[in-house]
Enzyme design. Structure first.
Site, PDB file in Angstrom:
ATOM      1  N   ARG A  91     -19.289   2.605  -5.802  1.00  0.00           N
ATOM      2  CA  ARG A  91     -20.336   3.696  -5.157  1.00  0.00           C
ATOM      3  C   ARG A  91     -20.578   3.631  -3.684  1.00  0.00           C
ATOM      4  O   ARG A  91     -20.570   4.746  -3.040  1.00  0.00           O
ATOM      5  CB  ARG A  91     -21.679   3.285  -5.741  1.00  0.00           C
ATOM      6  CG  ARG A  91     -21.754   3.516  -7.285  1.00  0.00           C
ATOM      7  CD  ARG A  91     -21.769   5.261  -7.537  1.00  0.00           C
ATOM      8  NE  ARG A  91     -22.836   6.005  -6.909  1.00  0.00           N
ATOM      9  CZ  ARG A  91     -22.566   7.349  -6.839  1.00  0.00           C
ATOM     10  NH1 ARG A  91     -21.742   7.664  -6.888  1.00  0.00           N
ATOM     11  NH2 ARG A  91     -23.705   7.788  -5.843  1.00  0.00           N
ATOM     12  N   GLU A  99      -7.506  -2.284  -7.450  1.00  0.00           N
ATOM     13  CA  GLU A  99      -8.046  -2.923  -8.502  1.00  0.00           C
ATOM     14  C   GLU A  99      -6.900  -2.982  -9.569  1.00  0.00           C
ATOM     15  O   GLU A  99      -6.046  -2.199  -9.777  1.00  0.00           O
ATOM     16  CB  GLU A  99      -9.231  -2.178  -9.243  1.00  0.00           C
ATOM     17  CG  GLU A  99      -9.788  -2.873 -10.506  1.00  0.00           C
ATOM     18  CD  GLU A  99     -11.179  -2.215 -11.246  1.00  0.00           C
ATOM     19  OE1 GLU A  99     -11.465  -2.529 -12.233  1.00  0.00           O
ATOM     20  OE2 GLU A  99     -11.362  -1.078 -10.669  1.00  0.00           O
ATOM     21  N   GLY A 102      -5.652  -1.169 -16.287  1.00  0.00           N
ATOM     22  CA  GLY A 102      -5.434  -1.289 -17.779  1.00  0.00           C
ATOM     23  C   GLY A 102      -4.312  -0.593 -18.258  1.00  0.00           C
ATOM     24  O   GLY A 102      -4.196  -0.549 -19.337  1.00  0.00           O
ATOM     25  N   ARG A 198     -27.589  -4.489  -1.638  1.00  0.00           N
ATOM     26  CA  ARG A 198     -27.128  -5.287  -2.859  1.00  0.00           C
ATOM     27  C   ARG A 198     -27.675  -6.544  -3.001  1.00  0.00           C
ATOM     28  O   ARG A 198     -27.327  -7.506  -3.733  1.00  0.00           O
ATOM     29  CB  ARG A 198     -25.733  -5.281  -2.950  1.00  0.00           C
ATOM     30  CG  ARG A 198     -24.893  -3.889  -3.216  1.00  0.00           C
ATOM     31  CD  ARG A 198     -25.728  -3.163  -4.651  1.00  0.00           C
ATOM     32  NE  ARG A 198     -24.954  -1.948  -4.568  1.00  0.00           N
ATOM     33  CZ  ARG A 198     -25.105  -1.148  -5.896  1.00  0.00           C
ATOM     34  NH1 ARG A 198     -26.189  -1.703  -6.626  1.00  0.00           N
ATOM     35  NH2 ARG A 198     -24.566   0.119  -5.866  1.00  0.00           N
TER      36      ARG A 198
END
Length: 244
Positions: A91, A99, A102, A198
């Site tokens: 975000r 990353e 998959g 955060r």
């Protein structure tokens, strides 16, 4: 049929500093070019360290939110965390991300399960939630349900792979508790923005209420930042943890 890998459960995250070009002195030459121009080239090229005499300038820039001098540096981190943490992380459109996929690799059976010290009960109103410890029964329930669901999901994933189903299709059954990994690169200004949102700290100008798992990532990144740029880090905290 492929041999089933042993399922692992973790309650932590991994943050490694891969490389960095980040020093308090980077802030100084970037700021001083506005008044000294080419005279800053020598100090910029030499990489001279900041001194206590430079503390005042860094504090002034932080306090009055002259933010661009804090952008002339770079930190690259390698992060392992459950996928739901990465979806929150991304975000923040203030960094570069890569990353693991998959689609292109078989995902390893490593899943996040909340540890016994993870608060479980949410109370309060939106924007000001508090999280309180669960009862022993609630803690045991979360542990059992997460482990059971992840084990069943990964078995389903393996059955589809064994049947020749593409990885990008088979992964649809996997929960967001599965671990992924990524490289993330950002500068100090972006990192301070991330930390301000955060982490939960007393005395901040703008309190934040992060999910605990992404806060665990932020805390480790903050440790590296504090070591790399101690004067910048000190003034960040001294001015209410507001990104300039």
């Amino acid at each position: 049929m492929t041999e089933a890998a042993e399922i692992q459960f973790r309650s932590d995250v991994t943050v490694e500093l891969v490389r960095a070009s980040a020093h308090d002195s980077d802030v100084l030459f970037a700021a001083r070019v506005s008044t000294q121009g080419e005279q800053t080239l020598e100090s910029a090229a030499a990489g001279d360290g900041a001194t206590d005499r430079d503390r005042g300038l860094i504090n002034y820039l932080m306090r009055d939110r002259h933010g661009s001098p804090f952008e002339h540096n770079s930190m690259t981190f390698y992060v392992q965390a459950p996928i739901f943490v990465f979806r929150e992380f991304m975000r923040h459109r203030i960094a570069s991300y890569n990353e693991e996929s998959g689609r292109y690799r078989e995902l390893r059976p490593v899943f996040y399960v909340p540890g016994p010290d993870r608060n479980l009960v949410q109370v309060g109103k939106p924007g000001a939630y508090d999280f309180l410890p669960g009862t022993p029964e609630q803690t045991a329930l979360v542990d059992a349900e997460v482990r059971g669901a992840c084990t069943a999901a990964y078995a389903s994933y393996q059955r589809m792979l064994d049947a020749g189903i593409a990885r990008e299709v088979a992964r649809a059954v996997l929960p967001v508790t599965i671990y992924s990994s990524m490289y993330v690169t950002m500068n100090a200004r972006s990192l301070m923005n991330f930390l301000s949102l955060r982490t939960k700290r007393e005395g901040t100008h703008f309190p934040s209420f992060p999910q605990r798992e992404i806060e665990m990532v932020a805390e480790q990144m903050e440790q590296h930042f504090a070591e790399l740029m101690p004067l910048t880090y000190e003034t960040f905290n001294g001015n209410g943890r507001v990104a300039p």
